[in-house]
Structure formats: C-alpha cells, structure tokens
Design an enzyme around this catalytic site. Structure first.
Site, PDB file in Angstrom:
ATOM      1  N   ARG A 122       0.844  -1.194   0.000  1.00 18.52           N
ATOM      2  CA  ARG A 122       0.000   0.000   0.000  1.00 18.52           C
ATOM      3  C   ARG A 122       0.878   1.243   0.000  1.00 18.52           C
ATOM      4  NH1 ARG A 122      -1.779   0.788   4.380  1.00 18.52           N
ATOM      5  NH2 ARG A 122      -1.104  -1.066   5.503  1.00 18.52           N
ATOM      6  N   TYR A 178      -1.346  -3.616  -7.065  1.00 20.76           N
ATOM      7  CA  TYR A 178      -1.082  -4.389  -5.861  1.00 20.76           C
ATOM      8  C   TYR A 178      -2.212  -4.363  -4.827  1.00 20.76           C
ATOM      9  CZ  TYR A 178       0.999  -6.695  -1.990  1.00 20.76           C
ATOM     10  OH  TYR A 178       1.213  -7.598  -0.986  1.00 20.76           O
ATOM     11  N   LYS A 230      -9.640  -2.495   1.690  1.00 25.68           N
ATOM     12  CA  LYS A 230      -9.370  -1.338   2.542  1.00 25.68           C
ATOM     13  C   LYS A 230     -10.169  -0.119   2.093  1.00 25.68           C
ATOM     14  CE  LYS A 230      -6.845  -3.972   4.723  1.00 25.68           C
ATOM     15  NZ  LYS A 230      -5.904  -4.101   5.813  1.00 25.68           N
ATOM     16  N   HIS A 246     -10.451  -2.495  11.470  1.00 25.31           N
ATOM     17  CA  HIS A 246      -9.360  -3.345  10.985  1.00 25.31           C
ATOM     18  C   HIS A 246      -9.136  -4.451  12.010  1.00 25.31           C
ATOM     19  CE1 HIS A 246      -4.899  -3.415   9.396  1.00 25.31           C
ATOM     20  NE2 HIS A 246      -5.644  -4.312   8.790  1.00 25.31           N
ATOM     21  N   SER A 263      -1.197  -3.576  10.330  1.00 22.30           N
ATOM     22  CA  SER A 263      -0.851  -4.461   9.224  1.00 22.30           C
ATOM     23  C   SER A 263       0.380  -5.300   9.555  1.00 22.30           C
ATOM     24  CB  SER A 263      -0.579  -3.627   7.978  1.00 22.30           C
ATOM     25  OG  SER A 263      -1.716  -2.836   7.699  1.00 22.30           O
ATOM     26  N   CYS A 290       0.846  -7.512  11.811  1.00 20.37           N
ATOM     27  CA  CYS A 290       1.128  -7.630  13.243  1.00 20.37           C
ATOM     28  C   CYS A 290       0.367  -8.781  13.895  1.00 20.37           C
ATOM     29  CB  CYS A 290       0.837  -6.322  13.959  1.00 20.37           C
ATOM     30  SG  CYS A 290       2.028  -5.038  13.563  1.00 20.37           S
ATOM     31  N   ASP A 342      -9.252  -9.832   8.977  1.00 12.33           N
ATOM     32  CA  ASP A 342      -8.750  -8.488   8.658  1.00 12.33           C
ATOM     33  C   ASP A 342      -9.762  -7.370   8.913  1.00 12.33           C
ATOM     34  OD1 ASP A 342      -6.424  -7.040   7.627  1.00 12.33           O
ATOM     35  OD2 ASP A 342      -7.639  -6.567   5.875  1.00 12.33           O
ATOM     36  N   ARG A 368       2.058 -12.210  -0.544  1.00 11.47           N
ATOM     37  CA  ARG A 368       0.768 -12.596   0.057  1.00 11.47           C
ATOM     38  C   ARG A 368       0.122 -13.766  -0.668  1.00 11.47           C
ATOM     39  NH1 ARG A 368      -1.674  -8.833   4.138  1.00 11.47           N
ATOM     40  NH2 ARG A 368       0.026  -7.377   4.499  1.00 11.47           N
TER      41      ARG A 368
HETATM   42  P1  GTP Z   1      -2.406  -7.646   7.487  1.00  9.61           P
HETATM   43  O1  GTP Z   1      -2.930  -8.701   6.578  1.00  9.61           O
HETATM   44  O2  GTP Z   1      -1.281  -6.858   6.891  1.00  9.61           O
HETATM   45  O3  GTP Z   1      -3.469  -6.735   8.027  1.00  9.61           O
HETATM   46  O4  GTP Z   1      -1.645  -8.376   8.703  1.00  9.61           O
HETATM   47  P2  GTP Z   1      -2.019  -9.357   9.890  1.00  9.61           P
HETATM   48  O5  GTP Z   1      -2.258  -8.546  11.120  1.00  9.61           O
HETATM   49  O6  GTP Z   1      -3.046 -10.343   9.510  1.00  9.61           O
HETATM   50  O7  GTP Z   1      -0.611 -10.066  10.127  1.00  9.61           O
HETATM   51  P3  GTP Z   1      -0.175 -11.605  10.136  1.00  9.61           P
HETATM   52  O8  GTP Z   1      -1.021 -12.453  11.047  1.00  9.61           O
HETATM   53  O9  GTP Z   1      -0.075 -12.067   8.749  1.00  9.61           O
HETATM   54  O10 GTP Z   1       1.282 -11.524  10.802  1.00  9.61           O
HETATM   55  C1  GTP Z   1       2.350 -10.948  10.180  1.00  9.61           C
HETATM   56  C2  GTP Z   1       3.665 -11.273  10.810  1.00  9.61           C
HETATM   57  O11 GTP Z   1       3.610 -11.309  12.235  1.00  9.61           O
HETATM   58  C3  GTP Z   1       4.187 -12.627  10.373  1.00  9.61           C
HETATM   59  O12 GTP Z   1       5.528 -12.457  10.008  1.00  9.61           O
HETATM   60  C4  GTP Z   1       4.064 -13.498  11.586  1.00  9.61           C
HETATM   61  O13 GTP Z   1       5.038 -14.495  11.607  1.00  9.61           O
HETATM   62  C5  GTP Z   1       4.190 -12.502  12.722  1.00  9.61           C
HETATM   63  N1  GTP Z   1       3.428 -12.950  13.919  1.00  9.61           N
HETATM   64  C6  GTP Z   1       2.109 -13.212  13.985  1.00  9.61           C
HETATM   65  N2  GTP Z   1       1.736 -13.604  15.222  1.00  9.61           N
HETATM   66  C7  GTP Z   1       2.862 -13.582  15.977  1.00  9.61           C
HETATM   67  C8  GTP Z   1       3.133 -13.872  17.351  1.00  9.61           C
HETATM   68  O14 GTP Z   1       2.259 -14.231  18.141  1.00  9.61           O
HETATM   69  N3  GTP Z   1       4.435 -13.715  17.768  1.00  9.61           N
HETATM   70  C9  GTP Z   1       5.418 -13.308  16.918  1.00  9.61           C
HETATM   71  N4  GTP Z   1       6.643 -13.182  17.402  1.00  9.61           N
HETATM   72  N5  GTP Z   1       5.198 -13.042  15.614  1.00  9.61           N
HETATM   73  C10 GTP Z   1       3.941 -13.165  15.145  1.00  9.61           C
HETATM   74  C1  SPV Z   2      -2.862  -4.504   5.299  1.00  8.55           C
HETATM   75  O1  SPV Z   2      -1.879  -3.888   4.857  1.00  8.55           O
HETATM   76  O2  SPV Z   2      -3.370  -4.227   6.414  1.00  8.55           O
HETATM   77  C2  SPV Z   2      -3.429  -5.623   4.529  1.00  8.55           C
HETATM   78  C3  SPV Z   2      -2.930  -5.863   3.180  1.00  8.55           C
HETATM   79  O3  SPV Z   2      -4.318  -6.300   5.021  1.00  8.55           O
HETATM   80  S1  SPV Z   2      -3.601  -4.779   1.992  1.00  8.55           S
HETATM   81  O4  SPV Z   2      -4.851  -5.374   1.500  1.00  8.55           O
HETATM   82  O5  SPV Z   2      -2.630  -4.654   0.915  1.00  8.55           O
HETATM   83  O6  SPV Z   2      -3.891  -3.517   2.607  1.00  8.55           O
HETATM   84 MN    MN Z   3      -4.956  -5.539   7.039  1.00  7.55          MN
END
Ligand code: GTP
Ligand code: SPV
Ligand code: MN
Length: 587
Positions: A70, A198, A207, A227, A249, A251, A278, A371
């Site tokens: 983004r 993208y 979003k 979110h 994002s 996290c 999400d 992704r």
């Molecule tokens: P968006 O799709 O961008 O909104 O992100 P999201 O919040 O769904 O993030 P996602 O669950 O894909 O996590 C992203 C990163 O955080 C990855 O690299 C994971 O390995 C890391 N991660 C997720 N949960 C944990 C956790 O409990 N501990 C640690 N250390 N890392 C974590």
């Molecule tokens: C984020 O960045 O929080 C996502 C991926 O979930 S995107 O759809 O590219 O915003």
């Molecule tokens: Mn997101």
C-alpha cells in the site's frame, strides 16, 4: 446477464468513454468465465499456472517491482471539507482531484479490456451486505476479487433497478509510481485507483470500501467498520465466546484468527474458530450486545513466516484455488516457497522478481509483503457462523501492536472510555505492508491510521458515543506479543500460545478470574496466565507483565505530541483519560 439498473449502466458507459477500452466484459461470477480469463492471463504472463496436482487451482502473480505494498502517501480522502478528512489523511479538493484523475484515466484502457465486477461485502441479500462495482483493466484484480468478495450475477440481482452501490474505478494505467493515486470521495460513494496493481491499492472492496468508505458510513449510521479479526474460542463445555482484535498491518491478525491451541488446551477440548482475519463490521444487536460480521469472503494474508508450525490453518487454506503474489517459484516442480515456509530454500528457483535465485547470496526470495489470496472456506477452522448474516456476539475487543518494550503482554481497560483511550494511543513498529521505513514506532490508533475515512478526532468521539448506546458493551484489552529481551529475541512464544492470554481475557469478560489494578489498567496475576506445557517460568511472565514507569512517562510525551495534532477535535474525554494516566504515573 440482464442489467436493469439505469444509473449503473450510465456510469459504466461514462467510465468506458473516459478510459476507452476495446471491450467491456461484465463479470458474472461463473467458473467458466473466470477460467477463460485465467487462460488469457497465462498467455500474457499476468498469471503463471502452478503445479495443478500439488496445488490445484493455484496460480502465481508477480507485481511490478515498484508496486509491492500500500502507498499511504498517495492515498487520499477527498471529502468536500478538508477538516472532515483530518490531520491523519491526505486531502485535496474533490473537484481538483477529479480533474487530475480524469486526465490520467483519459484513454488509459486503449488496447485493453475493461472488466466490470459486481461484488458484495457480506452475504448477498443479508441485511448488512453492501454492494460495490469495481471497473478494472486487470485480470489479477478480477480473479482476486472473485476470492475476496462475493461477485457476479447474484449481486446484479440484489441491486435490482436502483440499489445503492459504491463506484470503484481502477486502472493499472502505466504503473507509474509518480502518478499512483488511491482516492476516496466519501460523499460520492466513489473510489478511484490508478497506476498500481497491488493488493490493498486495487482490490477496492477491501481497505478502500470495507474500511475507508465504510467507516464514514458507520459514523453516519451508528456502527463501526474496523481493521479487526474475529474469532471464537470454544471451551470444553462447548460454549463459544467471540473476540475482535485490531492489530496494525502484518502484526498478527491472520495468525491469531486461525490459531491452533497448544496441546494441553486441545486435550481439554478447546477449539478456535476463525470468522475473519482483517475486517469487522460491528453493529448493536437486538439483545444489546455488539455483533460482528466479516464482510470479506477470503484471506489476503502475509506469506513469509507462515508454516505448518506457526500457522497450519493458514498454510492449509492455501492448498487449493489460491493466488500467490510475489513469492518464490520452485522451478523443479512448479510450486511456491517463501521465507520460513521450510528450513531450506529451493535450489532451482525464481525470486519474487522472477530472477534466478537459490538463496546463497543472502537476499530474500519472497518479498516481505508477499501474500496469498485464499478462499475463506479453505480454512480448516473456518467458523460455522462465517456466513451467518447476523454475525457473532462480541465479548472482548483487543487492541495490540508490535512493541519491543513498553506495552505489557496484556492489560484490561477500566471501562469503555478508558478502552477507547487505550485504542487511541496504540503504538506499533511499521512493517512491509506499506511502503516506507520498517521498524519505526508510530501511533496507529485502533490499527486504523491508514484506513479511517474521516477525521480521527471524530472517529474517537464516535467510539465514545457507541459506548453510550451499546447496553452490553464488550470489555476492552490491549496485548503485545512482541516484547523482546536484551538480545532482541521475542520473550513470549506467541502464535498458538496466545490462547493462554485469550483465556485470561475471556475469563475477565465472564467474571471468572481476578486482576490487579496498575497505573495503566487491570493486569493478570502472573500465576493466572496458564503456562502448563510451556518452557517459561513465572519470573518471565512477571517481566512480560511489568510496567516500566520511565518508559511510560516517555510514552505520555509521545501521546501528547500526537494528540496535539487534533486540536479542538480531540474529545475532552481523551485528555481526561490522559490526565488520569499521568496522575497514576506520578507525573
Ligand atoms: P495484514 O494482513 O497486513 O493486516 O496483517 P495481519 O495482522 O493479519 O498479520 P499476520 O497475522 O499475517 O502476521 C504478520 C507477521 O507477524 C508474520 O511475520 C508473523 O510471523 C508474525 N506474527 C504473527 N503472530 C505472531 C506472534 O504471536 N508472535 C510473533 N513473534 N510473531 C507473530
Ligand atoms: C494490510 O496492509 O493491512 C493488509 C494488506 O491487510 S492490503 O490489502 O494490501 O492492505
Ligand atoms: Mn490488514
């Protein structure tokens, strides 16, 4: 497909006159049509067909090298009045912006086909569904939207002759990063995206609609677009309790939403059900509780780090009918790979840019923001309530960020207004999900900094107002899975073990567990975090739950600086909450 919606037909006609495509193709949602588009995309290289025995229905896509995340600095909220966009959004006068964009769209689809995608956010026909039309010149967008949302003829039927829809125009144009714009006109229910291909920039249901436009609608109509992931924890008695969690994002939302309970919890009979990973739309139900629906139909999840151990459910969700973007192609068997999927990288491979790669030069094979786009129904732990049009009743709202220090493993707000304050002061280290520096702590209130479609001060006031009209309010918490030790290693094991924290959170919601009051809110007694089966001692839990006054005093300064941006739009309650925190810290 018969379309009787005059306004829709007129608008598509107007956009076609502007962009001048060779053909206009309406997406009916049929597998035949999607397959014929995939065939075209294999020919042009827009999609690459993967090993259909190992990965049935799966394809690979590579976005342009300058177009991998983004672009927050090129994302605009063009409300009529600048103050309605607020200090955290980019703004331009709508007429000026339309003029600028119309020039860029002029003839941009010459020599290309235009696809018109009718889509629904939410179950088609349900009282809370909202509809959109996305016009695009990208087959990648069409096939992605067909996974992420409900598309096609049924949406046209639901719209009837004059149903309301969000207008979305997208063109890859020249993929010119200097002329890339992601623009929202909240008062016109319109989204315009140009020069990107993208994810979050171009899948306009996600979003742009389900957060930025929907948050604006929620403000007007007394609901919330957030979110947030939505999950259900089923306890050994078979009772399912639901939680929403907002993390910035990359996290941990997808990971928490699909978590696999630790062995000792599995043995006792605990299960976790994923409703969404999400986005949550939250409304007050007839019973006075807050109910959440996931308006999406698929997952656009972060690939790197996803493996059988960290998130088996997410990995399993990508085993068929999935689009992989910017990952490694294993040339030996036409499968995909990304960092930490397995210990060893494939030796005969192409990296996310399509270059020969074997990992020996230390470079990353998959882009950090690579992704997968996978249908929700592929997920082994998808909730039986996933398609329930009423959604699920929420017991706890959890905020959280990526903080090496400062934020403890978990704490609970004293009440709703304090919970809104806790959400508003969220800080998190930036990630690869947006272009710009990575690892810098920034304020990301409610994980909505890049997604709030109106003035953040008004948004906080809206949260406070919702507290006044929700009779049975969820309790509000904050978590941090990312505390590190002096070596920079994570102290908390995270992933499946996060259920141990959820157990305390839900225990609090149902008056089943005690807490101690601290400067920042209620915290668990260390012995109340279940560490059975974990190689972690009570001292470490104590450290994870410690509140360092000096760090929090520095935090207060950061909050004051941030709050100063909002002037008289900052709700008085937020300042009041800040003064309580300062008093508690002896400031
Ligand atoms: P968006 O799709 O961008 O909104 O992100 P999201 O919040 O769904 O993030 P996602 O669950 O894909 O996590 C992203 C990163 O955080 C990855 O690299 C994971 O390995 C890391 N991660 C997720 N949960 C944990 C956790 O409990 N501990 C640690 N250390 N890392 C974590
Ligand atoms: C984020 O960045 O929080 C996502 C991926 O979930 S995107 O759809 O590219 O915003
Ligand atoms: Mn997101």
């Amino acid at each position: 497909m018969k379309i009787n919606h005059k306004e829709l037909l007129a608008w598509v006609d107007e956009m076609a006159k502007l962009t001048q495509p060779d053909n206009i193709i309406w997406i009916d949602g049929s597998e035949e049509q999607l397959e014929s588009l995939r065939q075209i995309a294999y020919g042009t290289g827009e999609l690459y067909k993967l090993n259909q025995e190992k990965l049935p229905g799966c394809v690979l896509h590579r976005s342009a090298v300058n177009d991998v995340a983004r672009v927050e600095d090129r994302t605009f909220i063009c409300s009529r009045k600048e103050e309605d966009a607020g200090p955290t959004n980019n703004w331009m006068d709508p007429q000026e912006m339309y003029a600028k964009l119309y020039k860029l769209y002029d003839g941009c689809m010459k020599g290309r086909d235009m696809y018109v995608i009718p889509y629904s956010m939410g179950v088609v026909g349900s009282p809370f569904a909202k509809y959109g039309i996305e016009i695009t010149d990208s087959i990648y967008v069409v096939v992605s939207m067909a996974i992420m949302t409900r598309v096609g003829e049924k949406v046209i039927e639901a719209l009837g002759e004059n149903g309301e829809f969000i207008h979305g125009l997208h063109s890859k144009a020249q993929l010119d990063a200097e002329e890339r714009y992601i623009v929202h006109f909240p008062e016109d229910n319109t989204i315009m995206s140009i020069n990107s291909g993208y994810g979050g920039n171009v899948l306009l249901g996600k979003k742009c609609f389900a957060l930025r436009i929907a948050s604006h609608l929620g403000h007007k109509e007394n609901w919330l677009a957030e979110h947030m992931l939505i999950l259900g924890v089923e306890n050994p008695q078979g009772e399912v309790r639901y939680v929403c969690a907002a993390f910035p994002s990359a996290c941990g939302k997808t990971n928490l939403a699909m978590l696999i309970p630790p062995e000792i919890y599995k043995e006792k009979g605990y299960k976790v059900w994923c409703v969404g990973d999400d986005i949550a739309w939250l409304r007050i139900g007839p019973d006075g509780r807050l109910w959440a629906v996931n308006p999406e139909n698929g997952f656009f999840g972060v690939a790197p780090g996803t493996n059988a151990k960290s998130n088996y459910n997410a990995l399993a969700a990508t085993s068929k009918n999935t689009i992989f973007t910017n990952v490694v192609l294993n040339k030996d068997d036409d499968t995909v790979w990304w960092e930490k999927m397995t210990d060893d990288a494939p030796k005969n491979a192409l990296n996310w840019k399509g270059e020969e790669w074997d990992g020996s030069d230390g470079s990353k094979g998959a882009h950090p923001n690579s992704r997968f786009t996978a249908p929700a129904t592929n997920c082994p732990c998808i909730s039986p309530e996933f398609e329930n049009p009423q959604g699920v009743p929420i017991s706890a709202i959890v905020f959280g960020g990526r903080r090496a220090k400062t934020a403890p493993l978990v704490y609970q707000s004293r009440d709703w207004a304090h919970g809104v304050f806790v959400g508003s002061i969220m800080g998190s280290e930036t990630t690869a999900a947006a272009t710009g520096a990575v690892g810098v702590v920034r304020r990301d209130p409610m994980a909505m900094l890049p997604f709030c479609g109106y003035h953040m001060g008004d948004y906080w006031q809206h949260w406070l107002n919702m507290g006044d009209i929700i009779p049975n309010k969820p309790k509000i918490f904050n978590v941090n899975w990312f505390r590190t030790d002096d070596n920079g290693d994570f102290i908390w094991p995270g992933f499946g073990d996060n259920l141990r924290v959820l157990e305390w959170i839900l225990g609090r919601c149902f008056d089943e567990v005690d807490a101690v009051e601290t400067e920042i809110g209620f915290m668990p007694k260390p012995e109340d975090i279940n560490t059975e089966g974990l190689d972690i001692d009570v001292e470490t839990i104590k450290e994870l739950l410690s509140v360092d006054r000096d760090l929090w005093k520095a935090e207060v300064e950061g909050i004051e600086e941030f709050y100063a941006k909002f002037g008289d739009k900052l709700p008085a309650e937020m300042n009041h909450q800040l003064s309580i925190l300062k008093e508690n810290l002896g400031m």
